[in-house]
Design an enzyme around this catalytic site. Structure first.
Site, PDB file in Angstrom:
ATOM      1  N   GLY A  77       0.786  -1.231   0.000  1.00 37.16           N
ATOM      2  CA  GLY A  77       0.000   0.000   0.000  1.00 37.16           C
ATOM      3  C   GLY A  77       0.819   1.282   0.000  1.00 37.16           C
ATOM      4  CD  GLN A  78       5.002  -0.130   0.898  1.00 40.41           C
ATOM      5  OE1 GLN A  78       4.065  -0.729   0.379  1.00 40.41           O
ATOM      6  NE2 GLN A  78       6.039  -0.751   1.407  1.00 40.41           N
ATOM      7  N   PRO A  79       2.686   4.511  -1.421  1.00 39.27           N
ATOM      8  CG  PRO A  79       2.771   6.758  -0.771  1.00 39.27           C
ATOM      9  CD  PRO A  79       3.161   5.364  -0.314  1.00 39.27           C
ATOM     10  N   GLY A  80       4.032   4.416  -3.966  1.00 41.45           N
ATOM     11  CA  GLY A  80       4.620   3.965  -5.233  1.00 41.45           C
ATOM     12  C   GLY A  80       4.101   2.620  -5.707  1.00 41.45           C
ATOM     13  CG  LEU A  81       4.666  -0.685  -3.669  1.00 41.43           C
ATOM     14  CD1 LEU A  81       4.753  -1.615  -2.458  1.00 41.43           C
ATOM     15  CD2 LEU A  81       5.424  -1.305  -4.839  1.00 41.43           C
TER      16      LEU A  81
END
Ligand code: G3D
Ligand code: MG
Length: 178
Positions: A77-81
């Site tokens: 759920g990290q922004p880049g993912l």
């Protein structure tokens, strides 16, 4: 003739399989939830919380509830993912969206990520379960209050439910998969 009966037999006795996406911003508790569900609904021992590391790819969990096979896809759920999430939408039957109810400072990020999920055409009609996680923490916002805060007008036409849970101690898990 044999293949006809074999097909019928398979149809009657093969359990339905549903693919469920577990989404939410990083640290919401998605992987902890998946591991808890695995330990509750299958013979598999789920990973204890202290052995869970941030998810970069995809975690898959399979459980059987009632006469149904559920395949959970837990994504990072990290922004880049988050841009990867949509690659799974077309094949998903339902979405579980996990929110860290004890972290109001990240509610806006969580809600805007959820709204983007709900806008995607591949998920129109997919049932949604929103989990207000971390209820074991004393500052956690209850699901009802979170639902009011979310005020998701777009949910009107969607089959959805809110549930207060704790992924670590299993609070609130009863019966929502069965
Ligand atoms: P994610 O998969 O959504 O990114 P994780 O989240 O499952 O990796 O969990 C992120 C952190 O939240 C972990 O703590 C985990 O133990 C904690 N957590 C998850 N669910 C709960 C819960 O229901 N209650 C409490 N108290 N904590 C929870 P760390 O310290 O490893 O970051
Ligand atoms: Mg994770």
């Amino acid at each position: 003739m044999f293949s006809l009966f074999y097909g019928l037999w398979k149809y009657m006795f093969t359990k339905m399989e549903f693919r469920v996406l577990i989404l939410g911003i990083d640290k919401a508790g998605k992987t902890t939830l998946l591991e808890k569900v695995k330990s509750q609904y299958s013979n598999l021992e789920g990973l204890p919380p202290d052995r869970i590391v941030p998810t970069v790819g995809l975690n898959i969990g399979r459980v059987e509830a009632s006469n149904t096979k559920l395949v959970f896809w837990d994504l990072g759920g990290q922004p880049g993912l988050r841009s990867i999430w949509e690659k799974y939408y077309e094949e998903a039957h339902a979405v579980v969206y996990v929110i860290d109810a004890a972290c109001p400072s990240r509610f806006e990020d969580s809600i805007s990520a959820l709204e983007k999920v709900l806008r995607h055409e591949d998920l129109q009609g997919a049932p949604l379960l929103i989990l207000a996680n971390k209820q074991d923490l004393k500052d956690a916002v209850h699901a009802d209050a979170l639902a009011r805060y979310l005020d998701l007008k777009k949910l009107n036409e969607r089959v959805y439910a809110f549930q207060a849970v704790s992924a670590t101690d299993g609070y609130g898990h009863d019966n929502f998969w069965a």
